[in-house]
Scaffold this active site. Sequence first.
Site, PDB file in Angstrom:
ATOM      1  CE  LYS A   8      -4.193  -2.267   0.413  1.00  0.00           C
ATOM      2  NZ  LYS A   8      -5.349  -1.353  -0.918  1.00  0.00           N
ATOM      3  CG  ASP A  55      -9.874  -4.612   0.364  1.00  0.00           C
ATOM      4  OD1 ASP A  55     -10.879  -4.095  -0.351  1.00  0.00           O
ATOM      5  OD2 ASP A  55      -9.300  -5.055  -1.202  1.00  0.00           O
ATOM      6  NE  ARG A 102      -8.038  -2.997 -10.625  1.00  0.00           N
ATOM      7  CZ  ARG A 102      -7.531  -2.424 -10.986  1.00  0.00           C
ATOM      8  NH1 ARG A 102      -6.841  -1.505 -12.241  1.00  0.00           N
ATOM      9  NH2 ARG A 102      -7.974  -1.173  -9.607  1.00  0.00           N
TER      10      ARG A 102
END
Length: 493
Positions: free
Chosen positions: A273, A285, A348
Amino acid sequence: MRHSPRSIGVGEAVGLLGDNTTVVVPVRRDTDTVRLDPAATRALDAFPEDVRIAVRSIMLALAPRLNEEIAVTVPVCGPRPVWWLALCVLDDALPRAEALFAAALASGHLVESGRMLSLLACAAASAPEEEVVAAGHAIGRWRWTSDDDEPVEVTLIGETDASTAWALERARIIATEADAVRRLVETPPNALTPRGLAEHLARRIAGRDESRLTAEIWDSDELRRRGFGATLAVGEASAQEPCALVLRLDGDGPLWGLAGKGITFDSGGLNLKRDPAEIAWMKSDMAAAASVASAMMAAADLGPGRPALAVLPLAENAVGPQGLRPGDVVTHPNGRLTEVVDTDSEGRLVLADALAWLVRADVKELVDVGTLSDSGDVGTSFWGCWSTSDALAQTLVDAGYRVGEPGWRLPLHPGYRRLLSSRVADSANAPTGIPDSGQLAATFLRPFAMDVPWAHIDNGSGAYLVVDADPWPAGPTAVPLRTLIEILRPHFR
């Protein structure tokens, strides 16, 4: 928390006024002051004179604060036992349902315990609006410290009929599932592994009276057999194996397909991150997976209707010697190859696996949800949406506005595809040389839907709030749970 919202007449409400009771009264902002909501004023006139005097005097005293805050609560002393008054602002600048929900949520959050008597319901002109108010009050009562069996009493002041009774039952279902999502999202990551999340949700489903909804857990071997190469790769570095939870809701009609990102902790992988402060709340998340699962449970509670199939890929994105590397290529269930440019763009990847599998399952409409980025830079008050179908996108946005959980459709432009080009795969999962965005995440996901009408919801800005953002306190919000329930609900009426 055990929610049991109800509606009673003004006369009965007066009899309930006493210790450990909060009366919620809506006000409206004027240019330099505030005024009582007219519908609430008419109901308030039936209360004893000392109550009316207290409300008006306190409202005048707190008027400056109500220009800055959405709700304020104060104790009221007088000839009767001490009670509490909560003044909440019904903001005319907001869409109707959003204003009602915001006022209800904010006032509900102020009530630590005891009974709520809500005059805000007097401002609601229909059963759907009463549902929004009751759900907002109930959702506002939730705390991390709340006991699942703790009774929560929310009472709307108004006339009760069959439509009101059903609206309150829907509000109970919505608030129950919102509580469940928020508790999961707030659970520390060492107490909620991918397998632990799957088993918790499966147990909730198995323990229900409603048998139309079933759950199946796919372990890593099953993921491998079904071609979920990206999900396996994302979870490779963790000691906690990845899995997937598959939910099936029986019904008649075209099959809905739903996918939800379920990363129980996201370190960013080798692309750690960029913002060290962000890591502290990456337990959130998995918020999308929790919301999709609870929406399916709510849909089952609302009665027979259209079938739905949900795939929730669950993994922990850790750092380790077996971890996914920038430059690796992963394979999805449809054979499509992705070059991993950024291991922190893992959401994704797992959603792509789910979408590819759902298309092969012959779903007729497809919605995926994930905390992938910034929700399209629309801020904490909206979720972002990209879609290949005008009709599906409008269905989602309209649903959000009806329940006071607004979303915003953003354009899906084919020109962005070149930013994800790869020499060694069908596409890259992130751009190189420019900032990533929700737009590019949607662009990456779009080919996996093929010709199925598809929409991607990014709830990254609103699913978990690091600081208060009216009307929500800091922490989990369960966005976009209420929208997901609403898009399923028309088929269950």
